[in-house]
Design an enzyme around this catalytic site. Structure first.
Site, PDB file in Angstrom:
ATOM      1  N   GLU A  32       0.827  -1.204   0.000  1.00 23.79           N
ATOM      2  CA  GLU A  32       0.000   0.000   0.000  1.00 23.79           C
ATOM      3  C   GLU A  32       0.863   1.257   0.000  1.00 23.79           C
ATOM      4  OE1 GLU A  32      -4.173  -0.432   1.838  1.00 23.79           O
ATOM      5  OE2 GLU A  32      -3.207   0.999   3.152  1.00 23.79           O
ATOM      6  N   HIS A  41       7.010 -26.824   0.583  1.00 22.33           N
ATOM      7  CA  HIS A  41       6.198 -27.849  -0.072  1.00 22.33           C
ATOM      8  C   HIS A  41       5.057 -27.210  -0.868  1.00 22.33           C
ATOM      9  CE1 HIS A  41       8.284 -31.006   2.227  1.00 22.33           C
ATOM     10  NE2 HIS A  41       8.419 -30.019   3.100  1.00 22.33           N
ATOM     11  N   LYS A  83     -13.238   2.518  -2.743  1.00 21.32           N
ATOM     12  CA  LYS A  83     -14.179   2.805  -1.643  1.00 21.32           C
ATOM     13  C   LYS A  83     -15.360   3.630  -2.127  1.00 21.32           C
ATOM     14  CE  LYS A  83     -11.217   3.060   2.470  1.00 21.32           C
ATOM     15  NZ  LYS A  83     -10.546   4.013   3.353  1.00 21.32           N
TER      16      LYS A  83
HETATM   17  O1  PA5 Z   1      -2.760   1.885   6.022  1.00 18.72           O
HETATM   18  C1  PA5 Z   1      -3.838   2.426   5.870  1.00 18.72           C
HETATM   19  O2  PA5 Z   1      -3.970   3.656   5.952  1.00 18.72           O
HETATM   20  C2  PA5 Z   1      -5.081   1.610   5.616  1.00 18.72           C
HETATM   21  O3  PA5 Z   1      -4.796   0.264   5.409  1.00 18.72           O
HETATM   22  C3  PA5 Z   1      -6.039   1.727   6.783  1.00 18.72           C
HETATM   23  O4  PA5 Z   1      -5.429   1.220   7.935  1.00 18.72           O
HETATM   24  C4  PA5 Z   1      -7.343   0.994   6.534  1.00 18.72           C
HETATM   25  O5  PA5 Z   1      -7.919   1.420   5.332  1.00 18.72           O
HETATM   26  C5  PA5 Z   1      -8.314   1.243   7.674  1.00 18.72           C
HETATM   27  O6  PA5 Z   1      -8.473   2.617   7.849  1.00 18.72           O
HETATM   28  P1  PA5 Z   1      -9.045   3.244   9.166  1.00 18.72           P
HETATM   29  O7  PA5 Z   1      -8.086   2.958  10.267  1.00 18.72           O
HETATM   30  O8  PA5 Z   1      -9.159   4.686   8.869  1.00 18.72           O
HETATM   31  O9  PA5 Z   1     -10.380   2.596   9.428  1.00 18.72           O
END
Ligand code: PA5
Length: 483
Positions: free
Chosen positions: A306, A335, A449
């Protein structure tokens, strides 16, 4: 449970330093044309210097906050006293969260508590509650958790930095409703919110309804939040020594203060991974040889993917860049995956993670002496076998000219895990500089989203709903492509 250790003792700390062995990333070891040359690494010095300067500036100017998390004294005391209350009152602790708000708590629990923790008796759990992390919205999975906990003896920890994540907030609404029906206004004694100190709808709800809260600093994003209340509260509740964990992270900060590429483990590993990608190896496998570390590979997969998978560079160019992290587990995936890593395309770099002292040996009794295929095992231990297999994998990869490196933990404890996670976060943030992208945003995820918001009827996303309808219509006209 964890051994009692003294992380304030400098000698113990040095003995617990984790190490990075990168010889098998280099052409000297795996062969000319396959590995990185010293010259190529040295040529990265100027780029690394720029990335170091930019990262330290972001830290100094408080745009990047994860470096500061090891030093949050007051929040740690608050977490510890709340955790003690939970230990007294509750049989179960349920985290409601997703992505960075779930992977950190899961990684810490798997690494630092015994296997099958939830199946142990309360005494064996040192009086700590069971831990469940509801990190998905599969209705069967979620109801499955609610079925096995007694709400009257459970604390629900809703974790969301933004406070608006549909998955987490849906779970929150379901749990709140259930608790209200069962406990009336006492529902709030069974909920604690971890969120931004000021912003977001969860913060507002928590304030309006009088829920206990813990902060995630504004300058700490989800995947960099494991050492904020996000990871620390669940960890403290299940008896993990969070001060030792933070001491490990602080130690890694110290080790990574130098801008000298060859002395800084996080910078060096980021640079090696970057060069590997540029040399046609965009697949980055993390393969710990310890069950306890398998969810750290899962946590790291999110952090690396990410943070680095981006379309646009810092100077506005379309780059579509980023390596693909892959998680594996030794010896299990020998394996399953290893054949591909050893003989498949030359597109991977493998990071093996080894442990010197497992705190267990599991002796194999002498048996079947007369059977050659089995007799040799007797008298050895499972520890010897897993360590031999790890070395064997390293050698097979190296022999087949595959880039690989090894991170070694003297043992798995809060101090070494603190170091490892902090090293990975610094490595990722620094790699962002090498790739010239912003490692702290996630615009692609936001895009997806918005369609979901449109479909679920959220105000302001009518345009997205229209796009979805058109997509479904078009998909209808392309029916011939399904079987
Ligand atoms: O790393 C990130 O920013 C995302 O993976 C968030 O952790 C994830 O989308 C969840 O977001 P939030 O903590 O705002 O609910």
């Amino acid at each position: 449970m964890q051994k009692k250790v003294n992380w304030k003792d400098p000698k113990w700390k040095t003995g617990m330093r984790i190490s990075l062995d990168y010889k098998n990333m280099m052409a000297d070891s795996i062969g000319k044309g396959y590995g990185i040359t010293l010259n190529e690494l040295e040529k990265m010095a100027a780029k690394a210097k720029r990335a170091d300067k930019a990262l330290k500036k972001d830290w100094r100017e408080r745009r990047v906050g994860f470096f500061d998390l090891p030093y949050q004294g007051e929040n740690v005391s608050n977490i510890k006293s709340f955790a003690n209350k939970v230990k007294t009152d509750c049989e179960a602790f349920v985290v409601l969260g997703i992505g960075g708000s779930a992977l950190g708590p899961i990684a810490l629990q798997t690494a630092l508590n015994p296997p099958h923790y939830n199946l142990l008796t309360k005494k064996e759990r040192n009086g700590c509650p069971r831990l469940f992390v509801a990190d998905n919205i599969d209705p069967a999975g979620f109801e499955g958790i609610l079925r096995v906990v007694d709400p009257e003896k459970t604390m629900f920890n809703v974790i969301s930095k933004s406070g608006g994540t549909a998955e987490t907030m849906s779970q929150f609404i379901i749990v709140r409703d259930m608790l209200k029906k069962r406990l009336g206004k006492n529902y709030k004694d069974h909920m604690v919110a971890t969120t931004d100190p000021e912003k977001g709808i969860l913060r507002k709800i928590a304030t309006d309804e009088g829920l206990e809260t813990f902060p995630i600093p504004a300058n700490v994003g989800g995947r960099f939040s494991v050492f904020s209340s996000v990871g620390l509260l669940p960890a403290a509740v299940v008896g993990i020594d969070i001060e030792e964990l933070l001491a490990g992270a602080a130690y890694m900060n110290e080790l990574c203060m130098t801008g000298d590429l060859f002395q800084n483990p996080a910078y060096l590993n980021a640079t090696l991974q970057f060069l590997a990608d540029k040399k046609g190896k965009p697949m980055s496998v993390m393969m710990p040889y310890a069950d306890s570390l398998k969810d750290i590979a899962d946590w790291y997969r999110q952090l690396w993917a990410e943070s680095l998978g981006k379309k646009v560079s810092l100077d506005g160019k379309i780059v579509h860049t980023g390596p693909t992290p892959i998680k594996a587990l030794g010896a299990t995936d020998q394996h399953s995956q290893l054949q591909l890593y050893i003989e498949g395309p030359f597109d991977k770099v493998v990071t093996l993670i080894g442990v010197k002292d497992f705190g267990a040996e599991a002796k194999i009794p002498k048996a079947y002496k007369e059977i050659g295929e089995l007799g040799y095992l007797g008298g050895h231990t499972l520890k010897e076998l897993i360590q031999a297999e790890m070395l064997a994998s390293e050698m097979a990869l190296t022999h087949n000219h595959r880039m690989n490196c090894t991170i070694t933990l003297p043992e798995v404890n809060a101090f070494t895990v603190g170091q490892l996670l902090q090293m990975m976060m610094i490595q990722t943030a620094f790699a962002g500089g090498l790739y010239n992208i912003d490692p702290f945003d996630q615009p692609g995820v936001e895009h997806g989203k918005q369609y979901a918001y449109g479909m679920m009827g959220r105000k302001g996303f009518e345009g997205k709903k229209k796009e979805v309808d058109e997509y479904i219509k078009k998909a209808g006209s392309l029916k011939g492509y399904a079987v």
